[in-house]
Scaffold this motif. Structure first.
Motif, mmCIF file in Angstrom:
data_model
loop_
_atom_site.group_PDB
_atom_site.id
_atom_site.type_symbol
_atom_site.label_atom_id
_atom_site.label_comp_id
_atom_site.label_asym_id
_atom_site.label_seq_id
_atom_site.Cartn_x
_atom_site.Cartn_y
_atom_site.Cartn_z
ATOM 1 N N GLY A 1 0.854 -1.184 0.000
ATOM 2 C CA GLY A 1 0.000 0.000 0.000
ATOM 3 C C GLY A 1 0.887 1.230 0.000
ATOM 4 O O GLY A 1 1.947 1.265 -0.631
ATOM 5 N N CYS A 2 0.460 2.229 0.749
ATOM 6 C CA CYS A 2 1.185 3.502 0.792
ATOM 7 C C CYS A 2 2.665 3.297 1.177
ATOM 8 O O CYS A 2 3.572 3.680 0.437
ATOM 9 C CB CYS A 2 0.455 4.412 1.793
ATOM 10 N N VAL A 3 2.907 2.640 2.294
ATOM 11 C CA VAL A 3 4.286 2.489 2.796
ATOM 12 C C VAL A 3 5.055 1.446 1.981
ATOM 13 O O VAL A 3 6.195 1.679 1.558
ATOM 14 C CB VAL A 3 4.281 2.106 4.302
ATOM 15 N N VAL B 1 0.495 -9.803 -0.071
ATOM 16 C CA VAL B 1 -0.626 -8.868 0.092
ATOM 17 C C VAL B 1 -1.892 -9.672 0.378
ATOM 18 O O VAL B 1 -1.846 -10.905 0.461
ATOM 19 C CB VAL B 1 -0.805 -7.983 -1.173
ATOM 20 N N LYS B 2 -3.017 -8.969 0.490
ATOM 21 C CA LYS B 2 -4.237 -9.651 0.915
ATOM 22 C C LYS B 2 -5.201 -9.950 -0.237
ATOM 23 O O LYS B 2 -5.725 -11.039 -0.352
ATOM 24 C CB LYS B 2 -4.932 -8.758 1.948
ATOM 25 N N LYS C 1 -7.055 -7.314 -6.685
ATOM 26 C CA LYS C 1 -6.608 -5.933 -6.908
ATOM 27 C C LYS C 1 -5.693 -5.854 -8.129
ATOM 28 O O LYS C 1 -4.851 -6.739 -8.327
ATOM 29 C CB LYS C 1 -5.822 -5.464 -5.671
ATOM 30 N N ALA D 1 4.669 -4.001 6.448
ATOM 31 C CA ALA D 1 3.926 -2.729 6.409
ATOM 32 C C ALA D 1 2.502 -3.020 5.962
ATOM 33 O O ALA D 1 2.092 -2.642 4.870
ATOM 34 C CB ALA D 1 4.602 -1.739 5.458
ATOM 35 N N ASP E 1 -3.312 -4.563 8.825
ATOM 36 C CA ASP E 1 -4.085 -5.454 9.697
ATOM 37 C C ASP E 1 -3.176 -5.773 10.897
ATOM 38 O O ASP E 1 -2.211 -6.539 10.772
ATOM 39 C CB ASP E 1 -4.456 -6.711 8.884
ATOM 40 N N ASP E 2 -3.507 -5.182 12.058
ATOM 41 C CA ASP E 2 -2.584 -5.274 13.196
ATOM 42 C C ASP E 2 -2.457 -6.690 13.759
ATOM 43 O O ASP E 2 -1.374 -7.084 14.184
ATOM 44 C CB ASP E 2 -3.007 -4.293 14.299
ATOM 45 N N GLU F 1 -2.741 -9.479 12.102
ATOM 46 C CA GLU F 1 -1.925 -10.242 11.153
ATOM 47 C C GLU F 1 -0.458 -9.765 11.216
ATOM 48 O O GLU F 1 0.467 -10.576 11.121
ATOM 49 C CB GLU F 1 -2.514 -10.081 9.744
ATOM 50 N N ALA G 1 6.562 -1.361 10.373
ATOM 51 C CA ALA G 1 6.027 0.008 10.417
ATOM 52 C C ALA G 1 4.743 0.079 11.248
ATOM 53 O O ALA G 1 4.179 1.154 11.403
ATOM 54 C CB ALA G 1 5.725 0.483 8.992
ATOM 55 N N GLY H 1 -2.503 10.232 1.475
ATOM 56 C CA GLY H 1 -1.890 9.045 2.096
ATOM 57 C C GLY H 1 -1.310 9.312 3.480
ATOM 58 O O GLY H 1 -0.546 8.507 4.008
ATOM 59 N N ALA I 1 4.678 11.466 7.767
ATOM 60 C CA ALA I 1 3.792 10.463 7.166
ATOM 61 C C ALA I 1 3.993 10.492 5.664
ATOM 62 O O ALA I 1 4.680 11.359 5.124
ATOM 63 C CB ALA I 1 2.338 10.786 7.516
ATOM 64 N N THR J 1 8.037 7.532 4.871
ATOM 65 C CA THR J 1 7.962 6.337 5.723
ATOM 66 C C THR J 1 8.700 5.173 5.060
ATOM 67 O O THR J 1 9.367 4.378 5.735
ATOM 68 C CB THR J 1 6.487 5.969 5.996
#
Ligand SMILES: NC(=O)c1ccc[n+]([C@@H]2O[C@H](COP(=O)([O-])OP(=O)(O)OC[C@H]3O[C@@H](n4cnc5c(N)ncnc54)[C@H](OP(=O)(O)O)[C@@H]3O)[C@@H](O)[C@H]2O)c1
Length: 413
Positions: free
Chosen positions: A12-14, A37-38, A42, A70, A73-74, A76, A94, A178, A293, A298
């Motif tokens: 994602g962003c990071v 990734v999940k 996508k 990064a 989902d905390d 996970e 991160a 972001g 940010a 990051t």
């Protein structure tokens, strides 16, 4: 020389920021071999063969030595970091909330494994605050750490005060750029800054601060009254995180909106920038500032951690607070309070010094309050519709007064 293999969790962003930075470097001692990734549906800007959706594919690959985590989902993220340490891998993370909630357990797990965990990217984006505390302030006694630790709240407040932007527009822009968390409540509710304060406390104060010990007040309910007051006085409003020793075994830990005047170093820290003031015995006060940010700032913090961990870097932990310091709940300070009922003032045991809105249906008042009353009030329904702004200058004067009398606390600036 054979390059070390990295698995990146999250794109994602990071994650994408880190990937971009790695792609633009030559002669690195490592390379990304897989990205986990999940969402398999996508659309990605890289070939599908680079991606996996199964973390076990990575942990079953003995060639992968380093994990860069990064993800959003905390639970996970915790699972991934634990698995990595158990497999003796080097991990760069991160995920600040996950780290703040589980730091003690992860430090213990790291000490029992052959793995290593470092996490500069979890705090203040591009500012090397943990590295500075670890390497430069290692033997210095730090009396206070304060600053702006959340880029998206700072962006929103800057847009509201400097550009007359509405709260909703400013939040939308912060998300588009972001800066905001996937759940922006974490930013505007003060949770993100509290998480970072806990991580910083472990490296600066060498103590295990927990988020529940921090008085935390967000910016969600900022009203026209504080905004008009700030603009009239030439103040800015900043979400300030403060961790300060007040006496032996007592500290003040808060994340709170504050009126900041033009003399204070945080006044000029705007938009997504963060600023941290470290106040120590031999060096006085130091301000570290930078982009707090965003994808590349990051991503760079993760990249720098990857270089460091490849070179054998690790954090050293010790506990400087074996007696277990507690919040100084009797500590009183001055705030500006906006509420709709006198009941709030009664509940807070608020000592009124000035009524700034006489004859109106709402109350906008200035006065003194004790930390213990704020902590009690936190569970009340009225808490959601009240707005509290700290008088930062009063607090700083009070802290420097304590220093003169007892030699414990020095003024922060
Ligand atoms: N954004 C910032 O400026 C910033 C700054 C410092 C720290 N952080 C922290 O960095 C972490 C990532 O933030 P972000 O802004 O990059 O989030 P993001 O843009 O929402 O991206 C999240 C990534 O995590 C992946 N993901 C989510 N759940 C997963 C799972 N169960 N297994 C594997 N991958 C999973 C997503 O996969 P899909 O692509 O398949 O959806 C996505 O690629 C968070 O912990 C955040 O707090 C962010």
């Amino acid at each position: 020389m054979k390059k070390k293999k990295i698995a990146l969790f999250g794109f994602g962003c990071v994650g994408q920021g880190l990937y971009d930075i790695i792609q633009q470097q030559n002669d690195l001692p490592f390379e990304i071999s897989k990205i986990c990734v999940k969402d398999p549906n996508k659309t990605r800007n890289l070939p599908g063969s680079v991606f996996t959706y199964d973390k076990h594919e990575i942990f079953n690959d003995n060639d992968i030595e380093i994990i860069a985590e990064a993800i959003s989902d905390d639970d996970e993220a915790l699972e991934i970091v634990k698995l990595a340490l158990k497999h003796g891998k080097k991990v760069v993370s991160a995920s600040k909330k996950m780290l703040a909630d589980n730091l003690a357990d992860l430090i213990e797990l790291e000490s029992k494994s052959s793995g290593v965990l470092i996490y500069e990217a979890s705090v203040c984006g591009s500012i090397p605050i943990l590295r500075t505390l670890q390497d430069y302030y290692q033997r210095s006694s730090i009396d206070g750490i304060s600053g702006i630790l959340n880029g998206s709240s700072n962006y929103i407040l800057s847009k509201i005060i400097d550009e007359d932007c509405s709260y909703t527009t400013a939040l939308r822009e912060a998300r588009e750029l972001g800066f905001a968390e996937t759940d922006p409540t974490l930013d505007v509710g003060g949770f993100d800054a509290s998480n970072k304060l806990c991580i910083i406390a472990r490296h600066g104060f060498h103590m295990p601060l927990k988020t529940k010990e921090i008085f935390q007040f967000g910016i969600r309910h900022i009203s026209e009254h504080e905004i008009a007051f700030a603009q009239k006085k030439g103040y800015k409003i900043k979400q300030v995180a403060i961790l300060q020793k007040t006496k032996p075994n007592r500290y003040l830990a808060m994340v709170i909106p504050a009126f900041v005047d033009g003399h204070h170093p945080l006044y000029k820290i705007d938009n997504e920038y963060n600023g941290v003031i470290l106040q120590s015995e031999f060096m006085g006060d130091q301000l570290l500032t930078g982009k707090g940010a965003g994808s590349h700032p990051t991503g760079w913090a993760m990249f720098s951690d990857l270089l460091a961990i490849t070179n054998g870097y690790r954090y050293n932990y010790y506990n400087n607070d074996p007696a277990g310091s507690l919040p100084d709940t009797d500590f009183a300070f001055n705030i500006y309070l906006k509420c709709t009922s006198d009941m709030v003032m009664i509940a807070l045991d608020f000592k009124l010094l000035e009524d700034l809105s006489p004859g109106t249906a709402y109350r906008f008042v200035y006065g003194s309050v004790k930390l213990k009353d704020l902590l009690k009030f936190r569970s009340s329904e009225n808490f959601k519709t009240t707005f509290i702004t700290l008088d930062l200058r009063y607090l700083l004067n009070k802290l420097s007064g304590i220093n003169e009398k007892k030699g414990i606390v020095k003024a922060m600036v």
